[in-house]
Design a protein around this motif. Structure first.
Motif, PDB file in Angstrom:
ATOM      1  N   VAL A 251       1.681  -1.015  12.305  1.00 14.69           N
ATOM      2  CA  VAL A 251       0.787  -1.053  11.148  1.00 14.69           C
ATOM      3  C   VAL A 251       0.034   0.265  11.102  1.00 14.69           C
TER       4      VAL A 251
ATOM      5  N   TRP B  41     -10.605   3.591  -3.141  1.00  9.52           N
ATOM      6  CA  TRP B  41      -9.431   3.401  -2.298  1.00  9.52           C
ATOM      7  C   TRP B  41      -8.297   4.359  -2.678  1.00  9.52           C
TER       8      TRP B  41
ATOM      9  N   GLU C 220      -2.517   3.030   8.553  1.00 14.19           N
ATOM     10  CA  GLU C 220      -3.283   3.383   7.365  1.00 14.19           C
ATOM     11  C   GLU C 220      -3.772   4.810   7.526  1.00 14.19           C
TER      12      GLU C 220
ATOM     13  N   PRO D  94      -4.129  -6.667  14.448  1.00 14.84           N
ATOM     14  CA  PRO D  94      -2.817  -7.186  14.045  1.00 14.84           C
ATOM     15  C   PRO D  94      -2.343  -8.299  14.971  1.00 14.84           C
TER      16      PRO D  94
ATOM     17  N   GLN E  44      -1.694   0.787  14.732  1.00 11.63           N
ATOM     18  CA  GLN E  44      -1.608  -0.187  15.813  1.00 11.63           C
ATOM     19  C   GLN E  44      -0.135  -0.513  16.040  1.00 11.63           C
TER      20      GLN E  44
ATOM     21  N   ASP F 284      -0.623 -11.103  10.843  1.00 15.63           N
ATOM     22  CA  ASP F 284      -1.856 -10.514  10.339  1.00 15.63           C
ATOM     23  C   ASP F 284      -1.650  -9.010  10.465  1.00 15.63           C
ATOM     24  N   THR F 285      -1.613  -8.328   9.345  1.00 18.83           N
ATOM     25  CA  THR F 285      -1.355  -6.888   9.362  1.00 18.83           C
ATOM     26  C   THR F 285      -2.637  -6.087   9.204  1.00 18.83           C
ATOM     27  N   ASP F 286      -3.783  -6.709   9.499  1.00 18.68           N
ATOM     28  CA  ASP F 286      -5.059  -6.005   9.469  1.00 18.68           C
ATOM     29  C   ASP F 286      -5.069  -4.985  10.604  1.00 18.68           C
ATOM     30  N   LEU F 287      -5.364  -3.756  10.276  1.00 22.31           N
ATOM     31  CA  LEU F 287      -5.369  -2.682  11.272  1.00 22.31           C
ATOM     32  C   LEU F 287      -6.349  -2.963  12.417  1.00 22.31           C
ATOM     33  N   GLY F 288      -7.400  -3.717  12.139  1.00 24.15           N
ATOM     34  CA  GLY F 288      -8.394  -4.019  13.161  1.00 24.15           C
ATOM     35  C   GLY F 288      -7.976  -5.088  14.150  1.00 24.15           C
TER      36      GLY F 288
ATOM     37  N   THR G 170       3.591  -1.157   6.835  1.00 30.48           N
ATOM     38  CA  THR G 170       3.792  -2.200   7.832  1.00 30.48           C
ATOM     39  C   THR G 170       5.289  -2.298   8.058  1.00 30.48           C
TER      40      THR G 170
END
Length: 170
Positions: free
Chosen positions: A56, A70, A58, A126, A157, A120-124, A77
């Motif tokens: 992942v 943004w 960003e 995953p 990540q 969950d592909t949230d950078l914080g 991903t």
């Protein structure tokens, strides 16, 4: 009577769509020959043990545009299947698929279907959970880990999980 049959048929069709799997396709056009060297994505495991990974990323580039906060954000991903020598055999991306999980990966080099059951592909933070053959694997279990690969303006990540290509022994 006809209305009841039509209603039942509609309900079955909706349930069938809700439980349908999303098929992911391999984006590699030709076989790779170079092994992945970043241990956060793959570590050679020995004969018959492959790695499923999630990468992942960003990148944030300042745009100084208050109307589009943004505008300078881009990312990707990707799911990657590495063989026992960490050579990528398949790269799969959920982008463009609005069908949601579970994601299904079927490829000629896999004896079984790999099914991504949760992501969950949230950078914080995953996360993924997948089923393969008779095993269930998830981040935080089975030696599956996520690690930071960030540098400069790029946040990245890498998550990895080893799995036996021929399935768990019974």
């Amino acid at each position: 009577m006809y209305r009841h049959i039509l209603s039942l048929a509609t309900a079955v069709a909706i349930l069938g769509q809700a439980s349908a799997s999303c098929q992911l396709s391999n984006s590699l056009k030709s076989a790779e020959t170079t092994a992945e060297t970043r241990k956060q994505l793959c570590m050679p495991q020995g004969e018959g043990v492959w790695t499923f990974a999630l990468d992942v990323s960003e990148v944030a580039v300042p745009t100084f545009n208050g109307g589009a906060p943004w505008a300078g954000l881009a990312g990707y991903t990707a799911y990657i299947i590495y063989d026992n020598e960490c050579i990528p055999r398949g790269v799969y991306g959920p982008s463009g698929n609005d069908c949601g999980t579970p994601y299904v990966i079927e490829d000629n080099f896999l004896p079984y279907v790999l099914t991504v059951k949760a992501i969950d592909t949230d950078l914080g933070g995953p996360y993924f959970k997948f089923a393969y053959a008779n095993g269930l694997y998830s981040i935080g279990n089975n030696g599956c880990t996520c690690s930071d690969l960030s540098s400069g303006l790029e946040g990245e990540q890498g998550c990895k999980c080893a799995f036996p290509l021929e399935g768990e022994s019974s």
